[in-house]
Design a protein around this motif. Structure first.
Motif, PDB file in Angstrom:
ATOM      1  N   THR A   1      41.054  10.719  -7.074  1.00 33.83           N
ATOM      2  CA  THR A   1      40.387  10.571  -5.782  1.00 33.83           C
ATOM      3  C   THR A   1      40.333  11.889  -5.032  1.00 33.83           C
ATOM      4  OG1 THR A   1      42.460   9.852  -4.739  1.00 33.83           O
ATOM      5  CG2 THR A   1      41.047   8.153  -5.649  1.00 33.83           C
ATOM      6  N   ILE A   2      41.326  12.747  -5.223  1.00 37.13           N
ATOM      7  CA  ILE A   2      41.291  14.080  -4.612  1.00 37.13           C
ATOM      8  C   ILE A   2      40.146  14.894  -5.208  1.00 37.13           C
ATOM      9  CG2 ILE A   2      42.546  16.264  -4.398  1.00 37.13           C
ATOM     10  CD1 ILE A   2      45.149  14.542  -4.446  1.00 37.13           C
ATOM     11  N   ARG A   3      40.043  14.884  -6.513  1.00 40.65           N
ATOM     12  CA  ARG A   3      39.028  15.668  -7.221  1.00 40.65           C
ATOM     13  C   ARG A   3      37.616  15.219  -6.840  1.00 40.65           C
ATOM     14  NH1 ARG A   3      40.705  14.247 -11.758  1.00 40.65           N
ATOM     15  NH2 ARG A   3      42.310  15.851 -11.960  1.00 40.65           N
ATOM     16  N   GLU A   4      37.405  13.916  -6.780  1.00 33.70           N
ATOM     17  CA  GLU A   4      36.066  13.404  -6.478  1.00 33.70           C
ATOM     18  C   GLU A   4      35.729  13.552  -4.995  1.00 33.70           C
ATOM     19  OE1 GLU A   4      34.057  12.715  -8.747  1.00 33.70           O
ATOM     20  OE2 GLU A   4      35.317  12.357 -10.486  1.00 33.70           O
ATOM     21  N   GLY A   5      36.755  13.565  -4.139  1.00 34.21           N
ATOM     22  CA  GLY A   5      36.526  13.817  -2.719  1.00 34.21           C
ATOM     23  C   GLY A   5      35.470  12.914  -2.127  1.00 34.21           C
ATOM     24  N   ASP A   6      34.469  13.524  -1.484  1.00 33.68           N
ATOM     25  CA  ASP A   6      33.421  12.741  -0.838  1.00 33.68           C
ATOM     26  C   ASP A   6      32.185  12.577  -1.715  1.00 33.68           C
ATOM     27  OD1 ASP A   6      32.533  15.339  -0.804  1.00 33.68           O
ATOM     28  OD2 ASP A   6      32.082  15.410   1.340  1.00 33.68           O
TER      29      ASP A   6
ATOM     30  N   LEU B   1      30.185  -2.037 -14.612  1.00 28.61           N
ATOM     31  CA  LEU B   1      31.591  -1.901 -14.957  1.00 28.61           C
ATOM     32  C   LEU B   1      32.030  -0.456 -14.775  1.00 28.61           C
ATOM     33  CD1 LEU B   1      31.728  -4.148 -18.156  1.00 28.61           C
ATOM     34  CD2 LEU B   1      32.296  -4.763 -15.794  1.00 28.61           C
ATOM     35  N   CYS B   2      33.172  -0.253 -14.136  1.00 27.56           N
ATOM     36  CA  CYS B   2      33.621   1.074 -13.698  1.00 27.56           C
ATOM     37  C   CYS B   2      32.601   1.643 -12.718  1.00 27.56           C
ATOM     38  CB  CYS B   2      33.863   1.998 -14.880  1.00 27.56           C
ATOM     39  SG  CYS B   2      35.089   1.382 -16.046  1.00 27.56           S
ATOM     40  N   SER B   3      32.393   0.912 -11.643  1.00 26.61           N
ATOM     41  CA  SER B   3      31.295   1.161 -10.713  1.00 26.61           C
ATOM     42  C   SER B   3      31.562   2.301  -9.744  1.00 26.61           C
ATOM     43  CB  SER B   3      30.988  -0.113  -9.916  1.00 26.61           C
ATOM     44  OG  SER B   3      32.167  -0.654  -9.344  1.00 26.61           O
ATOM     45  N   GLY B   4      32.780   2.863  -9.742  1.00 26.39           N
ATOM     46  CA  GLY B   4      33.053   4.010  -8.881  1.00 26.39           C
ATOM     47  C   GLY B   4      32.828   3.685  -7.417  1.00 26.39           C
ATOM     48  N   LYS B   5      32.092   4.544  -6.734  1.00 25.21           N
ATOM     49  CA  LYS B   5      31.824   4.357  -5.313  1.00 25.21           C
ATOM     50  C   LYS B   5      30.545   3.580  -5.053  1.00 25.21           C
ATOM     51  CE  LYS B   5      34.447   8.438  -3.947  1.00 25.21           C
ATOM     52  NZ  LYS B   5      34.426   9.730  -3.211  1.00 25.21           N
TER      53      LYS B   5
ATOM     54  N   THR C   1      41.236   1.403  -6.130  1.00 24.48           N
ATOM     55  CA  THR C   1      41.123   0.779  -4.813  1.00 24.48           C
ATOM     56  C   THR C   1      40.375   1.690  -3.842  1.00 24.48           C
ATOM     57  OG1 THR C   1      43.325   1.649  -4.270  1.00 24.48           O
ATOM     58  CG2 THR C   1      43.211  -0.607  -5.095  1.00 24.48           C
ATOM     59  N   VAL C   2      40.574   2.995  -3.969  1.00 24.63           N
ATOM     60  CA  VAL C   2      39.890   3.939  -3.077  1.00 24.63           C
ATOM     61  C   VAL C   2      38.386   3.906  -3.322  1.00 24.63           C
ATOM     62  CG1 VAL C   2      39.618   6.383  -2.496  1.00 24.63           C
ATOM     63  CG2 VAL C   2      41.900   5.426  -2.834  1.00 24.63           C
ATOM     64  N   PHE C   3      37.984   3.944  -4.590  1.00 23.85           N
ATOM     65  CA  PHE C   3      36.563   3.927  -4.903  1.00 23.85           C
ATOM     66  C   PHE C   3      35.925   2.597  -4.497  1.00 23.85           C
ATOM     67  CE2 PHE C   3      37.164   7.078  -8.685  1.00 23.85           C
ATOM     68  CZ  PHE C   3      37.437   8.095  -7.784  1.00 23.85           C
ATOM     69  N   THR C   4      36.632   1.500  -4.731  1.00 18.40           N
ATOM     70  CA  THR C   4      36.096   0.188  -4.370  1.00 18.40           C
ATOM     71  C   THR C   4      35.886   0.075  -2.864  1.00 18.40           C
ATOM     72  OG1 THR C   4      37.175  -0.821  -6.295  1.00 18.40           O
ATOM     73  CG2 THR C   4      36.484  -2.302  -4.532  1.00 18.40           C
ATOM     74  N   ALA C   5      36.838   0.572  -2.089  1.00 15.77           N
ATOM     75  CA  ALA C   5      36.678   0.562  -0.632  1.00 15.77           C
ATOM     76  C   ALA C   5      35.489   1.416  -0.212  1.00 15.77           C
ATOM     77  CB  ALA C   5      37.957   1.061   0.032  1.00 15.77           C
ATOM     78  N   ALA C   6      35.315   2.577  -0.851  1.00 12.21           N
ATOM     79  CA  ALA C   6      34.173   3.443  -0.534  1.00 12.21           C
ATOM     80  C   ALA C   6      32.860   2.765  -0.890  1.00 12.21           C
ATOM     81  CB  ALA C   6      34.304   4.767  -1.277  1.00 12.21           C
ATOM     82  N   ALA C   7      32.834   2.006  -1.986  1.00 10.53           N
ATOM     83  CA  ALA C   7      31.621   1.295  -2.390  1.00 10.53           C
ATOM     84  C   ALA C   7      31.251   0.237  -1.357  1.00 10.53           C
ATOM     85  CB  ALA C   7      31.825   0.662  -3.761  1.00 10.53           C
ATOM     86  N   ARG C   8      32.240  -0.480  -0.845  1.00 10.62           N
ATOM     87  CA  ARG C   8      31.954  -1.493   0.172  1.00 10.62           C
ATOM     88  C   ARG C   8      31.433  -0.857   1.449  1.00 10.62           C
ATOM     89  NH1 ARG C   8      37.658  -4.394  -1.280  1.00 10.62           N
ATOM     90  NH2 ARG C   8      36.916  -5.672  -3.034  1.00 10.62           N
TER      91      ARG C   8
ATOM     92  N   ALA D   1      25.062  -5.120   1.961  1.00 14.94           N
ATOM     93  CA  ALA D   1      26.309  -5.823   1.661  1.00 14.94           C
ATOM     94  C   ALA D   1      26.090  -7.288   1.335  1.00 14.94           C
ATOM     95  CB  ALA D   1      27.273  -5.683   2.836  1.00 14.94           C
ATOM     96  N   ASP D   2      24.927  -7.831   1.689  1.00  7.61           N
ATOM     97  CA  ASP D   2      24.623  -9.220   1.334  1.00  7.61           C
ATOM     98  C   ASP D   2      24.061  -9.337  -0.078  1.00  7.61           C
ATOM     99  OD1 ASP D   2      22.319  -7.817   2.073  1.00  7.61           O
ATOM    100  OD2 ASP D   2      21.276  -9.632   2.728  1.00  7.61           O
ATOM    101  N   ARG D   3      23.797  -8.206  -0.733  1.00  7.03           N
ATOM    102  CA  ARG D   3      23.200  -8.237  -2.078  1.00  7.03           C
ATOM    103  C   ARG D   3      24.154  -7.747  -3.167  1.00  7.03           C
ATOM    104  NH1 ARG D   3      17.803  -4.922  -0.629  1.00  7.03           N
ATOM    105  NH2 ARG D   3      17.388  -5.926   1.384  1.00  7.03           N
ATOM    106  N   VAL D   4      25.109  -6.910  -2.791  1.00  7.83           N
ATOM    107  CA  VAL D   4      26.027  -6.372  -3.789  1.00  7.83           C
ATOM    108  C   VAL D   4      27.462  -6.568  -3.319  1.00  7.83           C
ATOM    109  CG1 VAL D   4      24.387  -4.696  -4.694  1.00  7.83           C
ATOM    110  CG2 VAL D   4      25.883  -4.033  -2.811  1.00  7.83           C
ATOM    111  N   ARG D   5      28.345  -6.799  -4.278  1.00  9.21           N
ATOM    112  CA  ARG D   5      29.773  -6.955  -3.965  1.00  9.21           C
ATOM    113  C   ARG D   5      30.570  -6.091  -4.927  1.00  9.21           C
ATOM    114  NH1 ARG D   5      32.215 -10.409  -7.747  1.00  9.21           N
ATOM    115  NH2 ARG D   5      34.030 -10.641  -6.384  1.00  9.21           N
ATOM    116  N   PHE D   6      31.775  -5.728  -4.517  1.00  4.63           N
ATOM    117  CA  PHE D   6      32.608  -4.848  -5.327  1.00  4.63           C
ATOM    118  C   PHE D   6      34.008  -5.436  -5.428  1.00  4.63           C
ATOM    119  CE2 PHE D   6      29.204  -2.282  -3.660  1.00  4.63           C
ATOM    120  CZ  PHE D   6      28.769  -1.622  -4.798  1.00  4.63           C
ATOM    121  N   ALA D   7      34.515  -5.473  -6.672  1.00  8.51           N
ATOM    122  CA  ALA D   7      35.815  -6.069  -6.953  1.00  8.51           C
ATOM    123  C   ALA D   7      36.734  -5.024  -7.556  1.00  8.51           C
ATOM    124  CB  ALA D   7      35.652  -7.253  -7.908  1.00  8.51           C
ATOM    125  N   HIS D   8      37.974  -5.017  -7.125  1.00  6.08           N
ATOM    126  CA  HIS D   8      38.997  -4.185  -7.746  1.00  6.08           C
ATOM    127  C   HIS D   8      39.546  -4.941  -8.937  1.00  6.08           C
ATOM    128  CE1 HIS D   8      43.349  -2.941  -8.077  1.00  6.08           C
ATOM    129  NE2 HIS D   8      42.678  -1.846  -8.397  1.00  6.08           N
TER     130      HIS D   8
END
Length: 248
Positions: free
Chosen positions: A8-13, A43-47, A69-76, A85-92
Motif C-alpha cells: 500500500t505504501i508503494r502504490e500510494g495514491d 478478481l484482485c480488483s485493487g482500487k 483492506t486498504v485497496f477495498t476501502a479505496a475502491a468503495r 456505488a449502486d452498480r458496483v460493490r467491493f468485497a474483502h
C-alpha cells in the motif's frame, strides 16, 4: 488476511495498480464492446478503477474482490466519488476461492494470475464464474525480448525464464487451454514508465515522512535499487497486456 503494508505504501495514491494508464483502460472497455447491464466479476480488483470507470462510462454492474483492506476501502470511495456505488460493490476476501451467486457475463483477473498458479489455473477460476458464452479478461506479463541471461530474468523479477512466455507463446497457451483470443490491449513503455516511476516518488515521500519506521530500511534499499533495475532490464525486456478470451 491482508497484503503487507509495503504494497500500500508503494502504490500510494495510484488508482490503476498495473502498467495501464486511464486511456488504455478506456480503450479496453471500448474494444470489448461493453453494453449497459453487463455483469462483471473482477478478481484482485485493487482500487476498483476498472469496475468504477466502466460503470460510469458503459453502465455495467459488477463485484470486485481483493485481499487488501486498504485497496477495498479505496475502491468503495472511488465508486462513491464517481456516483456508481449502486452498480458496483467491493468485497474483502480471497479471490482464488470466490464464486458469485449467479454466473456473470465477464470475469477478469488483471495482473494477478498467481491466484491460479499461472494462466491455466486462473482461466479455470474465471471459467467457473462465467455464464455460457461469457468473456474472460486476463492481464499478464510476457517477454518483449528473449532474456539473454539469468541476470536479466532476475532483473525482471521472474524466478525463472519459463515463468513468463513470449507474446506468441502466451497466445499459444490460451489456445492450448481451450480459449480463443478475441481482443488485446498492450501496455507500452510510456505506461510502464508511469507505473514504475510513480512507485519511486511514493516511496521517497513516505521515507521522508517516516524515517524511523520499521520498514524504512527495506524500502530505502528498494528505492535505491529499483530505478536502475527497471531501466536496465524490465523496461526493455518485459511487456504486459490484457487479453480478452472466449471459451471454445
Amino acid at each position: 488476511m491482508d497484503l503487507p503494508r509495503s504494497f500500500t505504501i508503494r502504490e500510494g495514491d495510484l488508482r490503476i495498480l498495473n502498467p495501464f494508464d486511464a486511456g488504455k483502460l478506456a480503450t479496453l472497455g471500448r474494444a470489448i464492446k461493453l453494453e449497459p447491464g453487463t455483469s462483471i466479476l473482477d478478481l484482485c480488483s485493487g482500487k476498483g478503477e476498472l469496475l468504477c470507470t466502466w460503470a460510469r462510462d458503459h453502465g455495467i454492474t459488477g463485484t470486485g474482490v481483493d485481499i487488501s483492506t486498504v485497496f477495498t476501502a479505496a475502491a468503495r470511495e472511488r465508486a462513491a466519488e464517481l456516483g456508481v456505488a449502486d452498480r458496483v460493490r467491493f468485497a474483502h476476501g480471497d479471490a482464488a476461492t470466490y464464486v458469485p451467486e449467479e454466473p456473470v457475463d465477464l470475469a477478469a483477473c488483471v495482473g494477478a494470475t498467481w491466484i491460479g498458479d499461472g494462466v491455466p489455473g486462473t482461466l479455470e477460476i474465471l471459467r467457473r464464474s462465467l455464464r455460457p458464452g461469457g468473456m474472460a479478461l486476463v492481464g499478464e506479463p510476457y517477454w518483449r525480448l528473449d532474456p539473454p541471461d539469468a541476470e536479466t530474468v532476475t532483473g525482471c523479477q521472474a524466478r525463472t525464464r519459463d515463468e513468463f512466455q513470449g507474446l506468441p507463446g502466451l497466445v499459444r497457451l490460451f489456445a492450448e487451454c481451450g480459449w480463443d483470443l478475441v481482443e488485446m490491449v498492450l501496455a507500452d513503455q510510456d505506461s510502464w514508465d508511469r507505473y514504475a516511476a510513480a512507485h519511486w516518488l511514493n516511496l521517497r515521500r513516505w521515507l521522508d515522512a517516516n524515517p524511523d519506521d520499521e520498514l524504512a530500511g527495506e524500502l530505502r534499499r528498494e528505492l535505491t535499487e529499483d530505478p536502475l533495475r527497471y531501466v536496465r532490464y524490465q523496461r526493455e525486456y518485459l511487456g504486459w497486456g490484457v487479453f480478452a478470451l472466449l471459451r471454445r
